[in-house]
Design a protein around this motif. Structure first.
Motif, PDB file in Angstrom:
ATOM      1  N   UNK A  16       8.549  21.334  15.603  1.00 19.41           N
ATOM      2  CA  UNK A  16       7.867  21.443  14.313  1.00 19.41           C
ATOM      3  C   UNK A  16       8.308  22.733  13.648  1.00 19.41           C
ATOM      4  N   UNK A  17       8.761  22.629  12.426  1.00 20.05           N
ATOM      5  CA  UNK A  17       9.211  23.849  11.768  1.00 20.05           C
ATOM      6  C   UNK A  17       8.785  23.862  10.305  1.00 20.05           C
ATOM      7  N   UNK A  18       8.581  25.078   9.835  1.00 21.15           N
ATOM      8  CA  UNK A  18       8.280  25.273   8.428  1.00 21.15           C
ATOM      9  C   UNK A  18       9.181  26.405   7.946  1.00 21.15           C
ATOM     10  N   UNK A  19       9.977  26.103   6.937  1.00 19.52           N
ATOM     11  CA  UNK A  19      11.022  27.036   6.535  1.00 19.52           C
ATOM     12  C   UNK A  19      10.893  27.307   5.037  1.00 19.52           C
ATOM     13  N   UNK A  20      10.894  28.593   4.672  1.00 18.71           N
ATOM     14  CA  UNK A  20      10.771  28.947   3.250  1.00 18.71           C
ATOM     15  C   UNK A  20      11.947  29.824   2.859  1.00 18.71           C
ATOM     16  N   UNK A  21      12.568  29.505   1.720  1.00 16.90           N
ATOM     17  CA  UNK A  21      13.715  30.286   1.254  1.00 16.90           C
ATOM     18  C   UNK A  21      13.575  30.604  -0.231  1.00 16.90           C
ATOM     19  N   UNK A  22      13.754  31.878  -0.562  1.00 16.11           N
ATOM     20  CA  UNK A  22      13.873  32.293  -1.964  1.00 16.11           C
ATOM     21  C   UNK A  22      15.316  32.748  -2.144  1.00 16.11           C
ATOM     22  N   UNK A  23      16.007  32.126  -3.068  1.00 22.36           N
ATOM     23  CA  UNK A  23      17.421  32.456  -3.262  1.00 22.36           C
ATOM     24  C   UNK A  23      17.638  32.815  -4.722  1.00 22.36           C
ATOM     25  N   UNK A  24      18.050  34.052  -4.956  1.00 25.71           N
ATOM     26  CA  UNK A  24      18.255  34.506  -6.334  1.00 25.71           C
ATOM     27  C   UNK A  24      19.686  35.012  -6.485  1.00 25.71           C
ATOM     28  N   UNK A  25      20.353  34.561  -7.544  1.00 29.93           N
ATOM     29  CA  UNK A  25      21.712  35.042  -7.835  1.00 29.93           C
ATOM     30  C   UNK A  25      21.803  35.300  -9.326  1.00 29.93           C
ATOM     31  N   UNK A  26      22.421  36.403  -9.679  1.00 28.10           N
ATOM     32  CA  UNK A  26      22.631  36.692 -11.101  1.00 28.10           C
ATOM     33  C   UNK A  26      24.059  37.145 -11.305  1.00 28.10           C
ATOM     34  N   UNK A  27      24.520  37.030 -12.533  1.00 29.33           N
ATOM     35  CA  UNK A  27      25.897  37.422 -12.849  1.00 29.33           C
ATOM     36  C   UNK A  27      25.909  38.027 -14.246  1.00 29.33           C
ATOM     37  N   UNK A  28      26.416  39.220 -14.332  1.00 33.13           N
ATOM     38  CA  UNK A  28      26.535  39.872 -15.634  1.00 33.13           C
ATOM     39  C   UNK A  28      28.008  40.148 -15.873  1.00 33.13           C
ATOM     40  N   UNK A  29      28.545  39.533 -16.886  1.00 33.59           N
ATOM     41  CA  UNK A  29      29.980  39.574 -17.167  1.00 33.59           C
ATOM     42  C   UNK A  29      30.265  40.400 -18.406  1.00 33.59           C
ATOM     43  N   UNK A  30      31.201  41.337 -18.281  1.00 39.89           N
ATOM     44  CA  UNK A  30      31.647  42.095 -19.455  1.00 39.89           C
ATOM     45  C   UNK A  30      33.140  41.847 -19.590  1.00 39.89           C
ATOM     46  N   UNK A  31      33.530  41.217 -20.665  1.00 39.75           N
ATOM     47  CA  UNK A  31      34.946  40.920 -20.901  1.00 39.75           C
ATOM     48  C   UNK A  31      35.453  41.687 -22.103  1.00 39.75           C
ATOM     49  N   UNK A  32      36.473  42.472 -21.877  1.00 36.72           N
ATOM     50  CA  UNK A  32      37.130  43.205 -22.953  1.00 36.72           C
ATOM     51  C   UNK A  32      38.610  42.842 -22.934  1.00 36.72           C
ATOM     52  N   UNK A  33      39.312  43.076 -24.026  1.00 38.39           N
ATOM     53  CA  UNK A  33      40.735  42.732 -24.013  1.00 38.39           C
ATOM     54  C   UNK A  33      41.514  43.418 -22.892  1.00 38.39           C
ATOM     55  N   UNK A  34      41.064  44.613 -22.453  1.00 39.70           N
ATOM     56  CA  UNK A  34      41.849  45.334 -21.453  1.00 39.70           C
ATOM     57  C   UNK A  34      41.197  45.414 -20.075  1.00 39.70           C
TER      58      UNK A  34
END
Lengths: 395, 949
Positions: B377-395
Motif C-alpha cells: 500500500x502506498x501513497x505518493x505525493x509530488x509537487x513539480x515546478x519548472x520555470x523558464x525565463x528567456x532573454x534573447x538579444x541579437x548578440x
C-alpha cells in the motif's frame, strides 16, 4: 527632401576633379507595368549548357559574357565554368588545390571578373581575401597578386579595373583617400580615387554592386544607402543616374547622421524603404536594375525606358507562345545575370523548365530546335539553361 | 519565376476546382467557362487570384479556384441556362464581377479578360453572401474560415479536415499536400504548449478568421527544403477568451472520475489550470497530458483515451497543474523576453496484491523456487515546478531555469516469502512488514548562456556556450522493518528483527559545462588544410557532496524498547569530483549540386580526459577511502546524409564511445544489513572501474514525396564491458542470497530496432497508415553462483534474448470512423552455459481491434477488444480478453453538455501478468487489477471567446 538627401550624399562622397553628367530618374515601383513576353522582347533564346560529368554544375550564381564564352560561377561546386556561346563546355577554374576551406558552398570562391583582351580571369576566395588569383581561360593559374582586401571588383576595359575595398585607402602622396578606386591592369597602382566609404553601424547589401556589359568599356557601380548609380569608365565617373523614389520608399535625410546610429537596423527592418540599388545594366535606351528592401519583394527587378519614362516589372511579364510558355527566370524575382548591347541574360534550372513544359502541353507550344533537343535528351538533373532576352526598341 | 513552394500551393488549389453546392448525378452539369484575370491598367495577369462562381439569384457559392501562372481559370461541370456570377478577388485589388449564362447549346464559353483595379473594397452592384474560401497573400495560402459551412459546434480540427490538401491523420499528425506540418501556431505562437491538439480541438471554428499555410525555406540551394507551418489567425474580437471542462462520473464498484480545467488566453499571455481525480487508472504524467484529455472536441472518432487496464493494483489519483506563458515584447521586436512556468501536482494511492514465483537454477537438475505473496500500500505525493525565463538579444541568449520537486512517499508492504529446493523441499519462510515514510526535496537552478561568434570577429574563437547547474537535495527517510525469518534447514539462521532506520541525506551538486571554439582560424589562419578542421575545447565539471546521517535502532523483543545499532548507525560524507576536459576535432566533406542534391560526411573525433575523484569519510574507519582515476575517453562519430532534393533523404550515423564506470560506496564498503536474508548486499573493496565500449549505427530514410509518404529506419547498438560489475551470489542452505559484485570480462550486448511508417491517402475521405516496429536484444552476462548445497562455485554465462514487435493499421474515414488493428508479440529467452541445460522462456501476444464511430455530430460510439496470451516456463499459458465499449452524446445548442456511458472489461476477464527474467532466474506471477465496471459520466464545457459587446 529626397533631392536634398541625394545632393548631400553626393557632396559627401564624391571626390572633386571629375566632370559628370547627372540624370535624375523617378521610379514608382508600385506602378510598374507588366505585359506578355513578346510585348517586351523581340526574341527569347534558350541556350542549354552541355551536361557531362566534367561540366555538371548547380546554379548560375554569377555570369559574365565575353564574345566567345559564358563564364559561370557556381558556389555549390565552387568552380568557374567556361562554356562557348553555343553551350559547349570549354574549361573550368578551381581553387580547390590552392585554398582549403571548411565549407566550399559558402566559403569558397568569392567573386571573379574577366579581362577578355588580356585573356585573364581574376578570382578571389573567402578564405584568402588578400589574394587575387589570375587564371587564363584554360583554367591555369598565372599568378597571385597579394595586396589589399577587395570586397568587389570588375574589369572596366582591357587596361583598367574598378576595385572596392572594405575601408578607405589613403594615398598620402596625393592627399587622396577612398574605398572605390580605378587601378591599372596590374592592380598595383592606385590611379584614381572615386568615392569614400559611407560610414554606417549597420552593414546590409545584396545583389551585384558592380556590373559590366559585353564590349561596353564602362561599368555601373552602386552601394547601400546611396540612390546614385555611377557609370564609370577608365577615366573616372562619367555619369550619375540619380534615382528618386516615392516618400514611403525613401530613407530619411539624416539616416547616416550620428543621431541615427544604433537605430539604422531597426529602421530598415520596420520600414519598407529602399536601402540600395544593385545589378544595373543599360541596354539600348533602357536601364534594368534591382531595388533592395527588407520587406518582400526584397529584391525587385525593374526596367526603365530612358526615353519614354515607362517603368516595367519583369516579374509581371508572362511567358507566351513566343517562348513556348516556358519560364525565363528562376527564383522569387527575375534575376538578370548579364547583358550585352541588345539583350539581357538569365538562367532557368532544368527541373523548372521541364516542369513548365509538362504543365504547358495543353497549349500546344512550338519550341525552337535547341530547346526541343534539350527536352528530348535531358532530365531534371541536367545543367541549368541560359536564357537570352532580346529587348524590343521603343518600349 | 515564381517560388517553388508558391507553385506547389497554387498547384494544390488550382488543379482542383472545388464544387460547393450539391449537383445532379447526371450529365447535365457539363458546361465550362474559362477566362483570364488581369490588371489592365498595368498590363499584367494576376496569378493566384481567387475566382469564385455564384448563382446570380441567391449568390450561393457554386465553385472556386485560384488562377494559374498565366492568370487563367477554367471551371468545368457548371449548370447550363442558369444565371451565374463570376467574382475575382486579389489582395490589393477591388473585386471584379461578371454575370453570364451558359446556354444549353454551348459546351463552354470564354469570358476573355476579367479586369481588376487597384484598391480595396467589395462589389458595389451586388451583395455576395458567400466569401471566397481561399486566397494567396504573398507566399501564404489563406483559407477563410467563414467560407466553410460546418456544424456550428465545429472546432479548428474539423475545419482543417475540410481544407483542400490538408490531411488530419488517425494518429493526430497533420500533413499539407503530403508534407508534415511541423508546428500549429495560434496568432503566430504555440498555444498552451507544443501539442497542436490543444488548439485544434478547442478553438471553435467560429472564432477563426483564417487558417494560414506557409513554408519556411532554410537552404537556398534546396528549393524543396522547407518546413510547413500552420497558423490559426483569430478574428479581431476573439483574440482573448477562456475554455475548459467540468466532468464527473460514477460507476459500479464505487468507481469514479472527475476532471476540471480552465484555460485563459490573451494576445501576450496564456494561463491554464487543470485538475483531475479518479480511481480508474487514468494517470497523467504532465499538465499537457491532462489538458489534452480535457479538450472540447475530445478525440473525435479516434480511439478513445481510456483507463489503463494493465496497470498493477487499484489506484486512486489526484492531479492538478498550471501552465503560464507571457511574452514581454511585441512580435516585431528584435529583443525578446518571455517567461514560462509549469506546475504539476500528483497524489497517487496504490494497493497492489501480488503473487510471484521465481525459479532460479543453481545447478544441473537443481532449482530454487521463491514464492512471494505481498500486499503493498502506498501513497505518493509530488509537487513539480519548472520555470523558464528567456532573454534573447541579437548578440546573446540567456536562459534561467529554476525548478523544484517535492516528493513524499508513505508505503506499507506486507509479504510472505518462502524458498523451496527441488531436492530438499521447503527451506525457509519469512513474514515481513516494511513501513516507509520518505520525503525528498530537490531545488535546481540552471543558467544557460550562448554568445555566437559575430561575423566581423574573424580573429579568434568567439563562439562560446556555458551551462551552469546548481542543485540541492534533502532526503528524509524513516523506515521500519519487521522481519520474521525461519529456516527449516539451519534453525540457527532463524531470526526476528524489528529495525528502524532514520536517514537524513543532503546532496549538493554543481555542474558547469563550457564550450569555446572554433580555434582553427586563430591557430592556423585560413586557406590551408588545418583551417578546414573545426577545433573546439570543452570542459564539463561536476562537484557532488553527500552528507548522510543514519540512525538505526533495533527493537529489543524483551524490553520492547529500541536500542541503537552501533554498526548500521553512521555519519558519512561522500565527495565526487568529475572533470572532463576534451578537445573536439571535426571536419565536413560535402558534395553538392544546387537544386539537385547535397551529400555530406561529417567526422567528429573527440579526445577527452576524465579526472574522477571520490572520497568517503565515515565513523566506520573501514569505509574511509579516497580514490583518484584518470581515464582517456575517445569518441568518434560519422554522420553521412544524402539529400536528393524533392525525393528523399538517407541519414547514417555511426558512433564509437568508451565510458568508464566507477564503483560506489555501497558496492565497495557497504554497511551490510542482514535484515532480509533473501537478499543481502555485501561489498567488494577490490572492484576496479569498468570500461564500456559501444558502437552504434542509425539509419533513417525519409521520403519527400507529396503523397503516400514512406519512412523507415534502423538502429543497432553493440557493446562490450571490460571489468563488468558482475553479480556473485552465495546461496545458503536456507535459500538466502548474499550478493556482491566482482569484475568479470565477457559482458556483451547487441540491440537492434527497426520501424516503418507508410501512409496511404486513398482518396479525400479514406486514409490508411501502416506502422511496424521491431526491437531485438541479445545480452551475455557473466556471473558467479555458489550454492552452499554443492559448495561449488560456478562461473556461468547467461545469454538472454528479448524482443518486442508490433504491427498496426490505422484506418479513418473522414472524422466519422476510425479503426485500429494492432498485433503485438513480445518474448524473452534465457540460456545458461554452465548451471543448467533448461532454457527459460516467456512470451506475450496481444491482438487489439478497436473502432470508433461518430454516428451524428452528437453521438459517438466506440469499442475495443484485446485478446492476450501469456506463456512462461514452468507455468501454464494464460489467456484473457478485455472488451470495452462506450457511447457518448452531446446536449445543448453549443454541445456544451456531454453524457457518456462506459462499459469496461465486459467479459470480466482482466488480469495482469508479470513475466520477467534476469540471468538464471525467471519470474511469473499476477497482481490484482482494475476489473469490470460500468460508469456514467457527465461533462460540461464552459467556453467564451472574445469580449462582450
Amino acid at each position: 527632401m529626397r533631392i536634398l538627401l541625394i545632393c548631400i550624399l553626393s557632396a559627401l562622397t564624391l571626390c572633386p576633379g571629375y566632370a559628370q553628367s547627372v540624370f535624375p530618374i523617378r521610379i514608382d515601383p508600385d506602378n510598374a507595368l507588366g505585359g506578355q513576353l513578346s510585348q517586351l522582347f523581340d526574341a527569347v533564346d534558350y541556350i542549354p549548357l552541355e551536361t557531362t560529368n566534367e561540366s555538371l554544375f548547380g546554379r548560375v550564381d554569377k555570369l559574365i559574357i565575353t564574345n566567345k564564352y559564358y563564364f559561370i560561377l557556381d558556389h555549390s561546386t565552387d568552380v568557374i565554368l567556361l562554356f562557348t556561346r553555343a553551350g559547349r563546355f570549354y574549361s573550368k577554374i578551381s581553387l580547390n588545390r590552392l585554398v582549403k576551406t571548411p565549407n566550399r558552398e559558402s566559403l569558397g570562391i568569392h567573386d571573379f571578373t574577366v579581362n577578355e583582351a588580356a585573356g585573364t580571369v581574376l578570382v578571389t576566395h573567402w578564405e584568402k581575401q588578400n589574394c587575387l588569383y589570375v587564371f587564363d581561360f584554360h583554367g591555369n593559374l598565372q599568378k597571385i597578386i597579394k595586396d589589399k582586401v577587395w570586397h568587389s571588383f570588375a574589369c572596366i576595359d582591357s587596361a583598367h579595373y574598378l576595385m572596392e575595398s572594405g575601408g578607405n585607402i589613403l594615398d598620402s602622396a596625393k592627399h587622396l583617400s577612398g574605398n572605390c578606386i580605378i587601378t591599372d591592369r596590374n592592380i598595383a597602382i592606385f590611379e584614381k580615387f572615386l568615392l569614400k566609404k559611407l560610414e554606417s553601424d549597420f552593414n546590409i547589401a545584396a545583389g551585384q554592386s558592380i556590373t559590366n556589359m559585353l564590349n561596353s568599356n564602362s561599368i555601373f557601380y552602386t552601394r547601400s544607402y546611396d540612390y546614385n548609380a555611377y557609370l564609370i569608365n577608365g577615366n573616372g565617373i562619367q555619369g550619375i543616374y540619380q534615382f528618386l523614389f516615392p516618400l514611403g520608399y525613401t530613407l530619411p535625410k539624416n539616416f547616416l547622421d550620428s543621431s541615427f546610429i544604433g537605430k539604422q537596423r531597426d529602421y530598415i527592418f520596420n520600414h519598407n524603404v529602399v536601402y540600395g540599388l544593385s545589378d544595373i545594366y543599360k541596354v539600348k535606351d533602357n536601364l534594368l536594375f534591382c531595388i533592395q528592401k527588407f520587406e518582400a519583394p526584397a529584391h525587385l527587378s525593374l526596367l526603365y525606358n530612358l526615353k519614354s519614362g515607362n517603368l516595367y516589372s519583369p516579374y509581371n511579364v508572362t511567358p507566351d507562345s513566343s517562348n513556348g510558355f516556358l519560364p525565363f527566370s528562376s527564383g522569387d524575382q527575375v534575376n538578370v545575370l548579364a547583358a550585352d548591347s541588345s539583350s539581357f541574360y538569365t538562367s532557368v534550372p532544368a527541373y523548372e523548365l521541364i516542369a513548365a513544359y509538362e504543365a504547358s502541353k495543353d497549349k500546344s507550344p512550338v519550341y525552337k530546335l535547341p530547346i526541343q533537343a534539350f527536352l528530348k535528351k535531358n532530365d531534371r538533373k541536367s545543367n541549368p539553361i541560359i536564357v537570352r532576352l532580346r529587348l524590343r526598341d521603343n518600349l | 519565376m515564381r517560388q517553388v513552394y508558391k507553385i506547389i500551393f497554387v498547384f494544390l488549389a488550382a488543379t482542383s476546382c472545388f464544387r460547393v453546392v450539391a449537383q445532379k448525378a447526371d450529365s447535365a452539369f457539363t458546361r465550362s467557362v474559362r477566362g483570364r484575370v488581369q490588371d489592365s491598367t498595368h498590363n499584367y495577369v494576376l496569378s493566384s487570384a481567387t475566382v469564385a462562381i455564384y448563382t446570380a439569384k441567391d449568390t450561393s457559392l457554386v465553385s472556386y479556384q485560384l488562377s494559374n501562372n498565366f492568370g487563367e481559370f477554367r471551371f468545368d461541370n457548371l449548370p447550363p441556362d442558369i444565371p451565374l456570377r463570376l467574382v475575382a478577388t486579389f489582395v490589393g485589388y477591388k473585386a471584379a464581377s461578371r454575370l453570364f449564362i451558359i446556354s444549353s447549346r454551348d459546351k463552354s464559353i470564354d469570358l476573355k479578360n476579367i479586369n481588376m483595379m487597384r484598391g480595396e473594397g467589395q462589389l458595389s452592384d451586388v451583395v455576395i453572401t458567400a466569401i471566397p474560401p481561399v486566397r494567396m497573400n504573398g507566399d501564404t495560402l489563406e483559407f477563410n474560415a467563414d467560407a466553410f459551412k460546418l456544424d456550428k459546434n465545429a472546432v479548428a480540427e474539423d475545419l482543417l479536415r475540410k481544407l483542400p490538401g490538408v490531411t488530419v491523420w488517425g494518429d493526430g499528425m497533420i500533413t499539407v499536400n503530403g508534407r508534415k506540418v511541423n508546428e500549429v501556431l495560434v496568432e503566430g505562437k504555440p498555444f498552451f504548449g507544443n501539442d497542436p491538439r490543444i488548439a485544434t480541438q478547442n478553438l471553435p471554428k467560429g472564432v477563426i478568421d483564417k487558417i494560414q499555410v506557409y513554408r519556411q525555406n532554410k537552404d537556398r540551394n534546396n528549393p524543396f527544403d522547407s518546413t510547413t507551418e500552420v497558423n490559426i489567425k483569430l478574428k479581431a474580437d476573439k483574440k482573448l477568451g477562456h475554455f475548459g471542462k467540468l466532468g464527473a462520473g460514477y460507476g459500479t464498484g464505487k468507481t469514479y472520475e472527475s476532471d476540471a480545467s480552465i484555460n485563459y488566453f490573451a494576445p501576450r499571455t496564456q494561463l491554464g489550470i487543470v485538475g483531475a481525480a479518479n480511481n480508474i487508472n487514468k494517470l497523467a504524467n504532465s499538465v499537457t497530458q491532462l489538458m489534452q484529455n480535457s479538450t472540447y472536441k475530445g478525440v473525435g472518432a479516434n480511439i478513445e483515451y481510456q483507463p489503463d487496464f494493465s496497470m498493477a493494483g487499484t489506484n486512486k489519483s489526484v492531479s492538478a497543474g498550471l501552465v503560464f506563458q507571457h511574452d514581454f515584447n511585441e512580435e516585431t521586436d528584435s529583443k525578446k523576453e518571455n517567461i514560462e512556468a509549469n506546475y504539476f501536482f500528483t497524489k497517487r494511492d496504490n494497493n497492489t496484491l501480488s503473487s510471484i514465483q521465481s525459479i532460479t537454477s543453481i545447478g544441473r537438475d537443481s532449482t530454487l523456487t521463491q514464492q512471494n505473496y505481498s500486499n503493498d500500500q502506498s501513497s505518493e505525493t509530488t509537487h513539480d515546478f519548472k520555470a523558464k525565463y528567456d532573454i534573447n538579444r541579437p548578440d546573446f541568449e540567456l536562459t534561467f531555469l529554476p525548478s523544484f520537486q517535492l516528493h513524499t512517499l508513505d508505503n506499507t508492504n506486507i509479504s510472505d516469502q518462502s524458498s523451496t529446493s527441488n531436492t530438499q523441499g521447503l527451506q525457509s519462510i519469512d513474514t515481513s512488514q516494511n513501513d516507509d515514510h520518505s520525503q525528498k526535496n530537490l531545488y535546481t537552478l540552471e543558467t544557460k548562456f550562448h554568445r555566437p561568434k559575430l561575423s566581423w570577429q574573424n580573429n579568434g574563437p568567439g563562439d562560446w556556450t556555458a551551462d551552469y547547474i546548481i542543485n540541492f537535495e534533502h532526503d528524509n527517510d524513516n523506515r521500519t522493518i519487521n522481519s520474521n525469518f525461519q529456516s527449516l534447514i539451519v534453525p540457527a539462521q532463524s531470526q526476528h528483527i524489528i529495525r528502524n532506520y532514520n536517514t537524513q541525506t543532503d546532496n549538493a551538486g554543481q555542474h558547469l559545462n563550457a564550450q569555446l571554439g572554433n580555434f582553427s582560424y586563430w591557430l592556423f589562419g585560413t586557406g590551408n588544410f588545418m583551417s578546414t578542421l573545426g577545433i573546439d575545447l570543452q570542459n564539463e565539471i561536476n562537484f557532488n557532496t553527500q552528507n548522510q546521517n543514519a540512525l538505526v535502532r533495533d527493537k529489543d523483543t524483551l524490553s520492547g524498547s529500541y536500542v541503537a545499532n552501533a554498526y548500521l548507525t553512521n555519519h558519512s560524507k561522500y565527495n565526487v569530483v568529475a572533470d572532463n576536459p576534451s578537445l573536439n576535432l571535426s571536419r565536413a566533406f560535402t558534395k553538392s549540386l544546387a537544386d539537385r542534391y547535397k551529400k555530406t560526411l561529417l567526422v567528429n573525433v573527440s579526445a577527452g580526459l576524465q579526472l574522477y575523484s571520490q572520497k568517503n569519510t565515515s565513523e566506520h574507519t573501514f569505509q574511509n577511502f579516497s580514490r583518484d582515476y584518470q581515464r582517456f575517453i575517445p569518441t568518434v562519430s560519422l554522420k553521412y546524409s544524402d539529400n536528393e532534393y524533392g525525393y528523399f533523404e538517407n541519414l547514417f550515423l555511426l558512433n564509437y564511445s568508451e565510458t568508464p564506470g566507477y564503483a560506489t560506496v555501497e558496492q565497495l564498503y557497504p554497511l551490510v544489513d542482514s535484515s532480509n536474508l533473501y537478499y543481502v548486499q555485501e561489498g567488494n573493496p577490490g572492484l576496479k572501474p569498468s570500461k564500456k565500449r559501444q558502437i552504434s549505427l542509425n539509419f533513417l530514410h525519409t521520403s519527400f514525396k507529396a503523397t503516400n509518404t514512406f519512412t523507415y529506419g534502423l538502429e543497432v547498438d553493440a557493446g562490450a564491458v571490460d571489468n563488468y560489475f558482475a553479480d556473485s551470489a552465495i546461496i545458503d542452505a536456507s535459500g538466502g542470497y548474499r550478493h556482491y559484485y566482482v569484475n568479470l570480462n565477457g559482458n556483451k550486448y547487441l540491440n537492434g530496432n527497426g520501424k516503418l511508417n507508410k501512409a496511404f491517402r486513398i482518396d479525400k475521405s479514406n486514409q490508411l497508415q501502416v506502422l511496424l516496429s521491431g526491437d531485438l536484444e541479445f545480452t551475455q552476462n557473466p556471473n558467479y553462483i555458489l550454492p552452499v548445497s554443492t559448495n561449488e562455485s560456478v562461473l556461468n554465462v547467461s545469454a538472454g534474448t528479448n524482443s518486442y514487435n508490433s504491427v498496426s493499421l490505422i484506418y479513418s474515414y473522414r472524422d466519422i470512423l476510425a479503426i485500429n488493428i494492432l498485433q503485438g508479440l513480445n518474448f524473452y529467452s534465457s540460456r545458461q552455459d554452465k548451471i543448467t541445460n533448461t532454457n527459460f522462456n516467456n512470451s506475450s501476444r496481444n491482438s487489439v481491434l478497436s473502432a470508433s464511430v461518430n454516428c451524428t455530430g452528437k453521438l459517438n460510439v466506440s469499442s475495443n477488444i484485446t485478446y492476450n496470451h501469456y506463456t512462461s516456463t514452468g507455468s501454464s499459458a494464460t489467456n484473457f480478453t478485455i472488451w470495452n465499449a462506450n457511447a457518448s452524446y452531446r446536449f445543448l445548442k453549443a454541445n456544451n453538455l456531454g453524457l457518456k456511458i462506459s462499459a469496461l472489461d465486459l467479459l470480466h476477464q482482466n488480469k495482469s501478468i508479470i513475466n520477467s527474467g534476469n540471468n538464471y532466474t525467471i519470474s511469473h506471477g499476477s497482481v490484482n487489477v482494475l476489473q469490470q465496471y460500468f460508469m456514467l459520466t457527465v461533462s460540461y464545457f464552459p467556453r467564451k471567446f472574445g469580449r462582450k459587446p
